[in-house]
Design a protein around this motif. Structure first.
Motif, short mmCIF file in Angstrom:
data_model
loop_
_atom_site.label_atom_id
_atom_site.label_comp_id
_atom_site.label_asym_id
_atom_site.label_seq_id
_atom_site.Cartn_x
_atom_site.Cartn_y
_atom_site.Cartn_z
N LYS A 22 49.25 42.96 24.85
CA LYS A 22 49.90 43.06 25.99
C LYS A 22 51.37 43.86 26.07
O LYS A 22 51.86 43.55 25.04
N ASN B 132 47.15 47.89 29.41
CA ASN B 132 47.09 46.55 29.88
C ASN B 132 48.44 46.32 30.73
O ASN B 132 48.82 45.05 30.73
N THR C 179 41.12 47.79 35.28
CA THR C 179 40.58 46.24 35.13
C THR C 179 42.06 45.47 34.93
O THR C 179 41.75 44.05 34.89
N TYR D 263 47.75 35.94 38.00
CA TYR D 263 46.52 36.41 37.77
C TYR D 263 46.66 37.20 36.47
O TYR D 263 46.09 38.26 36.06
N ASP E 184 46.04 36.60 33.30
CA ASP E 184 44.84 36.70 32.58
C ASP E 184 43.39 37.04 33.04
O ASP E 184 42.49 36.57 32.64
N GLU F 78 40.02 38.32 34.39
CA GLU F 78 39.04 39.05 33.51
C GLU F 78 38.16 39.89 34.44
O GLU F 78 37.73 39.43 35.39
N LYS F 79 38.22 41.29 34.20
CA LYS F 79 37.37 41.97 35.18
C LYS F 79 36.31 42.88 34.13
O LYS F 79 36.84 43.34 32.99
N ASP F 80 35.14 43.11 34.57
CA ASP F 80 34.29 43.77 33.58
C ASP F 80 33.94 45.17 34.26
O ASP F 80 33.61 44.91 35.75
#
Length: 589
Positions: A327, A426, A464, A573, A575, A577-579
């Motif tokens: 990060k 990130n 993402t 938000y 952490d 997670e998005k795929d």
């Protein structure tokens, strides 16, 4: 240590045994005869010889002294006549440049950790080589003109390369190319950033068979650049005219800094341009900082001089992680430069009235934390890194002070690349939307507004990282799509009370829908009154309150609370997670 020997041994024999054993075990040795309770002899080991005496006896040998002389010769760079020309160009000798970047720190330690390939092509020029009959200053190519290694830069470990312009104008040849490639390949393994200090005229044409088209030749540079892209930050600083192959490293890098009056990059030199096209042009006009900062967009920043270039990179790396697995770093929180309570007063009520988005950003982010990139390219959109309560964010903001904040092709391309880059490392994204949408017209169509606008929407769709979209004022047309509106998977879409979301603005909508009916009204006053009624009704329909009522947006936020709202949402938000869908990759570049 206790040892027992035969009872018939003499005291002299016991003493000899004790002395011999003590020399080997480095401990006191007591020798007993038979079952005796008292030792017949005790021996202590000899104390070690004086270290200072050893140092005097075992100082550096002639072999080491010769090596040190060879290293000093290599560090001296190319022919002296070329070194003497550097001050005329306000340019540092490469070893002095490395001292500027990685010189002694506060503890007096050298932050240049080590160098690789210092003896590259040594046998081709140095008089100590069996292949060289006598020294020739004109054939000096120490380190083959390219320096690679590792350093601590302001507390961050990184790989670096630097061209030595005194060695054949920093040109690249076989051994230097090999060092460059090794450095890149090692960066893939270590996951540490790469710094390119470029000052190269390109490849040595008279030696091209050794490096040009080879599998492990100069072409592999750009293969490795591509592999490194999005894995570790690649930062390039240009110190001279980088031509042809040398010009691709800065454009492949994530961030490129040019230096005023010194840097240039182009696909071919002015001489080659004239040979091919007949055009006569100076190097600065062909590919100087102004060209690439304002017109091509290839330069992210322009430095005043070498010291300023280092300062810019030192500021930049504070926002970047070492690699895509980490990060971005955070810093202690600071209040904004001006209080957020003034935000609403900055935003004009009239949708078409200009104001400077920098002023709003300055009331939202931590003081002095907005680090803008490409400020002179596609100026209708602002891009840069900042901190909100110490947390790093990437900002994409329309700029109403420039052409009403309409999205032109250059601005769309700039935003797309910034979003793509931030997502790779990130860095969460904040969109500040105040735009009439994408600019129409024949000139922008010829400049690929659809293609470049597509890239901006694609980058926003694929990102993402956590995204927050703020409708500051107008969000018309496809502008709300490009600025990560409700359909683009933001973690939140919030609006200020000045916000409006619609297919187009009131004036354009009335003209498109009611033009014939209005033209049919003969009385000018009646027509004007009807236009005003239609305008007010339309604005009510696209107002943020209507959008919030219909849950198109998540919240309307009091402007003075915007900074706190964003801080809370980015923290919550952090952490998420998005795929992406399972596929090889998208087809949009």
């Amino acid at each position: 240590m206790k040892v027992r020997i035969g009872v018939g041994a003499t005291d002299a024999e016991a003493s000899a045994v004790a002395a011999a054993l003590a020399a080997h075990v480095s401990d006191d040795v007591a020798v007993y005869l038979g079952d005796a309770d008292e030792p017949a002899a005790v021996h202590e080991p000899e104390p070690p010889a004086d270290d200072s005496a050893d140092a005097d006896d075992l100082g550096p040998t002639e072999r080491e002294e010769v090596l040190r002389e060879e290293i000093a010769d290599i560090l001296d760079g190319g022919p002296e006549k070329y070194k003497q020309r550097l001050p005329e160009q306000d340019k540092l000798f490469v070893r002095d440049r490395l001292a500027l970047w990685f010189g002694d720190d506060d503890d007096g330690d050298d932050d240049l950790l080590f160098e690789d390939g210092r003896f590259a092509h040594f046998d081709g020029w140095h008089p100590n080589s069996p292949d060289v009959d006598e020294a020739d200053d004109g054939t000096r190519v120490p380190a083959d003109g390219l320096i690679t290694g590792a350093a601590d830069f302001d507390g961050r470990d990184l790989h670096f390369m630097a061209n030595d312009f005194t060695v054949k104008a920093g040109s690249m040849a076989e051994r230097g190319v090999e060092k460059f490639l090794r450095m890149q390949q090692r960066a893939l393994k270590t996951g540490k950033p790469v710094l390119y200090l470029m000052d190269s005229s390109g490849g040595r044409i008279d030696q091209q068979s050794g490096f040009f088209a080879n599998r492990e030749g100069i072409g592999k540079y750009y293969f490795n650049h591509s592999r490194l892209s999005g894995r570790v930050p690649q930062i390039c600083v240009l110190y001279g005219p980088c031509i042809a192959g040398a010009a691709y490293t800065p454009v492949f890098a994530d961030f490129t800094i040019m230096v005023e009056g010194m840097s240039a990059m182009a696909i071919a030199s002015p001489r080659m341009v004239e040979m091919v096209t007949g055009e006569q042009i100076e190097m600065q006009d062909l590919g100087g900082p102004q060209v690439h900062a304002e017109q091509s967009g290839s330069a992210d920043l322009v430095a005043r001089d070498e010291d300023h270039a280092r300062e810019l990179v030192a500021d930049l790396v504070q926002y970047l992680p070492d690699n895509s697995d980490e990060k971005p770093p955070s810093q202690p929180a600071k209040p904004p430069a001006k209080p957020p309570k003034g935000i609403d007063g900055l935003i004009p009520e009239a949708p078409n009235r200009a104001y400077d988005m920098h002023d709003l950003i300055g009331r939202v982010v931590d003081q002095d934390s907005f680090f803008e990139l490409r400020p002179e390219y596609g100026a209708e959109i602002l891009t840069g890194y900042a901190r909100i309560d110490g947390r790093t964010v990437g900002i994409v903001a329309n700029q109403p002070a420039q052409r009403a904040g309409a999205i032109f092709p250059d601005a769309a391309e700039k935003a797309a690349e910034f979003v793509w880059k931030s997502d790779a490392y990130n860095i969460p994204l904040l969109y500040l939307c105040d735009t009439p949408g994408f600019m129409p017209g024949s000139s922008v169509e010829k400049d690929a507004i659809l293609e470049k606008g597509k890239k901006m929407i694609y980058a926003t769709s694929e990102a993402t990282v956590p995204k927050q979209s703020v409708v500051v004022r107008k969000a018309y047309g496809a502008g709300i799509y490009a600025m990560s509106g409700p359909a683009y998977d933001p973690e939140s879409t919030i609006a200020l009370p000045s916000g409006e979301i619609g297919i187009m603005g009131p004036e354009a909508a009335i003209n498109a829908v009611y033009a014939n009916k209005l033209d049919a009204i003969d009385d000018p006053e009646e027509r004007k009154q009807r236009e005003q009624e239609l305008r007010e009704a339309y604005r009510e329909d696209i107002d943020a309150h209507r959008m919030a009522s219909e849950t198109v947006i998540d919240e309307i936020v009091p402007p003075s609370e915007l900074r706190t709202e964003l801080s809370n949402r980015f923290s919550f938000y952090e952490d998420v997670e998005k795929d992406r869908p399972s596929k090889k990759h998208g087809t949009i570049l």
